[in-house]
Design a protein around this motif. Sequence first.
Motif, PDB file in Angstrom:
ATOM      1  N   MET A 201       0.815  -1.223   0.000  1.00 56.47           N
ATOM      2  CA  MET A 201       0.000   0.000   0.000  1.00 56.47           C
ATOM      3  C   MET A 201       0.848   1.273   0.000  1.00 56.47           C
ATOM      4  N   GLY A 202       2.169   1.118   0.075  1.00 57.48           N
ATOM      5  CA  GLY A 202       3.022   2.293   0.012  1.00 57.48           C
ATOM      6  C   GLY A 202       3.900   2.557   1.209  1.00 57.48           C
ATOM      7  N   LEU A 203       3.853   1.709   2.231  1.00 54.04           N
ATOM      8  CA  LEU A 203       4.729   1.898   3.385  1.00 54.04           C
ATOM      9  C   LEU A 203       6.178   1.752   2.951  1.00 54.04           C
ATOM     10  N   GLU A 204       7.028   2.668   3.381  1.00 56.42           N
ATOM     11  CA  GLU A 204       8.449   2.632   3.031  1.00 56.42           C
ATOM     12  C   GLU A 204       9.236   1.868   4.093  1.00 56.42           C
ATOM     13  N   SER A 205      10.257   1.168   3.638  1.00 55.81           N
ATOM     14  CA  SER A 205      11.121   0.435   4.556  1.00 55.81           C
ATOM     15  C   SER A 205      11.737   1.390   5.565  1.00 55.81           C
ATOM     16  N   GLY A 206      11.682   1.023   6.843  1.00 54.04           N
ATOM     17  CA  GLY A 206      12.215   1.864   7.907  1.00 54.04           C
ATOM     18  C   GLY A 206      11.178   2.740   8.576  1.00 54.04           C
ATOM     19  N   ASP A 207      10.022   2.913   7.927  1.00 55.02           N
ATOM     20  CA  ASP A 207       8.954   3.706   8.531  1.00 55.02           C
ATOM     21  C   ASP A 207       8.207   2.880   9.576  1.00 55.02           C
ATOM     22  N   ALA A 208       7.634   3.551  10.559  1.00 58.71           N
ATOM     23  CA  ALA A 208       6.849   2.869  11.587  1.00 58.71           C
ATOM     24  C   ALA A 208       5.413   2.697  11.091  1.00 58.71           C
ATOM     25  N   PRO A 209       4.954   1.468  10.885  1.00 58.96           N
ATOM     26  CA  PRO A 209       3.581   1.261  10.419  1.00 58.96           C
ATOM     27  C   PRO A 209       2.539   1.871  11.341  1.00 58.96           C
ATOM     28  N   GLU A 210       2.866   1.960  12.637  1.00 54.09           N
ATOM     29  CA  GLU A 210       1.896   2.454  13.613  1.00 54.09           C
ATOM     30  C   GLU A 210       1.493   3.911  13.356  1.00 54.09           C
ATOM     31  N   PHE A 211       2.369   4.685  12.706  1.00 54.08           N
ATOM     32  CA  PHE A 211       2.003   6.068  12.379  1.00 54.08           C
ATOM     33  C   PHE A 211       0.832   6.130  11.409  1.00 54.08           C
ATOM     34  N   TRP A 212       0.656   5.073  10.621  1.00 58.41           N
ATOM     35  CA  TRP A 212      -0.451   5.039   9.658  1.00 58.41           C
ATOM     36  C   TRP A 212      -1.813   4.983  10.344  1.00 58.41           C
ATOM     37  N   ASN A 213      -1.859   4.560  11.607  1.00 59.92           N
ATOM     38  CA  ASN A 213      -3.136   4.578  12.337  1.00 59.92           C
ATOM     39  C   ASN A 213      -3.689   6.001  12.410  1.00 59.92           C
ATOM     40  N   GLU A 214      -2.774   6.977  12.413  1.00 62.74           N
ATOM     41  CA  GLU A 214      -3.160   8.385  12.458  1.00 62.74           C
ATOM     42  C   GLU A 214      -3.156   9.029  11.074  1.00 62.74           C
ATOM     43  N   LYS A 215      -2.111   8.738  10.271  1.00 61.58           N
ATOM     44  CA  LYS A 215      -1.953   9.400   8.978  1.00 61.58           C
ATOM     45  C   LYS A 215      -2.840   8.811   7.885  1.00 61.58           C
ATOM     46  N   HIS A 216      -3.014   7.497   7.912  1.00 64.91           N
ATOM     47  CA  HIS A 216      -3.765   6.822   6.849  1.00 64.91           C
ATOM     48  C   HIS A 216      -4.752   5.797   7.443  1.00 64.91           C
ATOM     49  N   PRO A 217      -5.685   6.241   8.269  1.00 70.43           N
ATOM     50  CA  PRO A 217      -6.634   5.280   8.854  1.00 70.43           C
ATOM     51  C   PRO A 217      -7.451   4.544   7.804  1.00 70.43           C
ATOM     52  N   ASP A 218      -7.635   5.161   6.622  1.00 68.95           N
ATOM     53  CA  ASP A 218      -8.366   4.490   5.551  1.00 68.95           C
ATOM     54  C   ASP A 218      -7.619   3.261   5.052  1.00 68.95           C
ATOM     55  N   ARG A 219      -6.291   3.336   5.018  1.00 69.65           N
ATOM     56  CA  ARG A 219      -5.503   2.191   4.567  1.00 69.65           C
ATOM     57  C   ARG A 219      -5.495   1.081   5.619  1.00 69.65           C
ATOM     58  N   ILE A 220      -5.478   1.451   6.884  1.00 70.68           N
ATOM     59  CA  ILE A 220      -5.546   0.438   7.940  1.00 70.68           C
ATOM     60  C   ILE A 220      -6.929  -0.220   7.940  1.00 70.68           C
ATOM     61  N   THR A 221      -7.956   0.573   7.696  1.00 72.32           N
ATOM     62  CA  THR A 221      -9.300   0.003   7.544  1.00 72.32           C
ATOM     63  C   THR A 221      -9.316  -1.012   6.413  1.00 72.32           C
ATOM     64  N   THR A 222      -8.694  -0.663   5.290  1.00 76.48           N
ATOM     65  CA  THR A 222      -8.613  -1.583   4.156  1.00 76.48           C
ATOM     66  C   THR A 222      -7.864  -2.852   4.520  1.00 76.48           C
ATOM     67  N   LEU A 223      -6.759  -2.712   5.261  1.00 73.59           N
ATOM     68  CA  LEU A 223      -5.977  -3.873   5.707  1.00 73.59           C
ATOM     69  C   LEU A 223      -6.849  -4.839   6.494  1.00 73.59           C
ATOM     70  N   TYR A 224      -7.594  -4.316   7.461  1.00 74.07           N
ATOM     71  CA  TYR A 224      -8.437  -5.168   8.289  1.00 74.07           C
ATOM     72  C   TYR A 224      -9.562  -5.801   7.467  1.00 74.07           C
ATOM     73  N   LYS A 225     -10.204  -4.991   6.629  1.00 77.27           N
ATOM     74  CA  LYS A 225     -11.322  -5.487   5.829  1.00 77.27           C
ATOM     75  C   LYS A 225     -10.879  -6.568   4.840  1.00 77.27           C
ATOM     76  N   MET A 226      -9.682  -6.434   4.293  1.00 77.12           N
ATOM     77  CA  MET A 226      -9.177  -7.446   3.364  1.00 77.12           C
ATOM     78  C   MET A 226      -9.178  -8.820   4.007  1.00 77.12           C
ATOM     79  N   ALA A 227      -8.751  -8.875   5.260  1.00 71.52           N
ATOM     80  CA  ALA A 227      -8.697 -10.157   5.962  1.00 71.52           C
ATOM     81  C   ALA A 227     -10.098 -10.701   6.233  1.00 71.52           C
ATOM     82  N   VAL A 228     -10.971  -9.853   6.762  1.00 71.57           N
ATOM     83  CA  VAL A 228     -12.317 -10.320   7.116  1.00 71.57           C
ATOM     84  C   VAL A 228     -13.100 -10.710   5.866  1.00 71.57           C
TER      85      VAL A 228
END
Length: 336
Positions: free
Chosen positions: A28-55
């Motif tokens: 989805m565009g996360l760069e190596s070395g970046d903290a994925p946890e920041f995406w909970n704030e910066k890109h909540p739509d992408r984290i929503t997509t991550l969860y929905k993909m699994a379900v």
Amino acid sequence: MSNALSRMMSQRDWILADGATGTNLFNMGLESGDAPEFWNEKHPDRITTLYKMAVDAGSDLFLTNSFGGNASRLKLHGAQKRARELSRMSAEIGREVADRYDRPVIVAGSVGPTGDIMAPMGTLTHELAVEMFHEQAEGLKEGGADVLWLETISAPEEYKAAAEAFMLAGMPWVGTMSFDTAGRTMMGMTSSGMADMVETLDHKPLAYGANCGVGASDLLRTVLGFVAQGSERPIVAKGNAGIPKFVDGHIHYDGTPDLMAEYACLARDAGATIIGGCCGTMAEHLTKMREALETRPRGPRPTLDQITETLGGFSSDVDGTGDNAPAPRRTRRRGG
């Protein structure tokens, strides 16, 4: 205290967990070395997509985007004071996703290792480890996680510290370790040693098992090691989608959806109750795993030969439990 996972396990013969976190986020565009946890704030739509993909692919349970959300790991990014906040955000997004479905979906608050070495070999004391795990646990609890999910742990001391922290938070939990080389974790724990350890804890996990590691075959051999100890506690199998290989400068996992479907059924037949994927496991893998678990009848416990014939050979000749088992290779890897 929510205990939705216990209820689900009492009603089901198997539960399908999710797949990779890191692999999917990199896509989805996360760069190596970046903290994925920041995406909970910066890109909540992408984290929503991550969860929905699994379900949407059939998972009954998914892990939150909080694997590296403890103060020690976040300190690498100058965000050590945001551990509770970022963990809470990951669970809040998960709660919102899970509640949209008309079937039970478990939100599991992911808690990874601190990245530090426990004393006396390293500088991480038991008290500090408990403090860090407790802080993250409280954030996940506030966000609405049903259960805490400790994963990719190598040191038994760190596993014990997390158990104590989760007891302080008043939360049920599941805990897996990563068996990397010759059936042992990086710090030397074997499957039999882990099975014995979890029964000594004051706050025992609802289920325990293995995740990540070096491949599906090795992970299933570890599951058989758990079963051999005779514990009736549910077992988790969350293996990688094949073996990682570098392709065009990127890590690629060679496990096909059909191979992971075979793995899922072998894991069930070996004795695992919660079955999922780790690194490299995508939605298409989960769809095939779900279909196989629903349509293929349960078989006898697989032999080691059956596992290797179906999934490929083991990375070592021993499973870590023999008297002559080699010392583990010192490697570090991250789940998902």
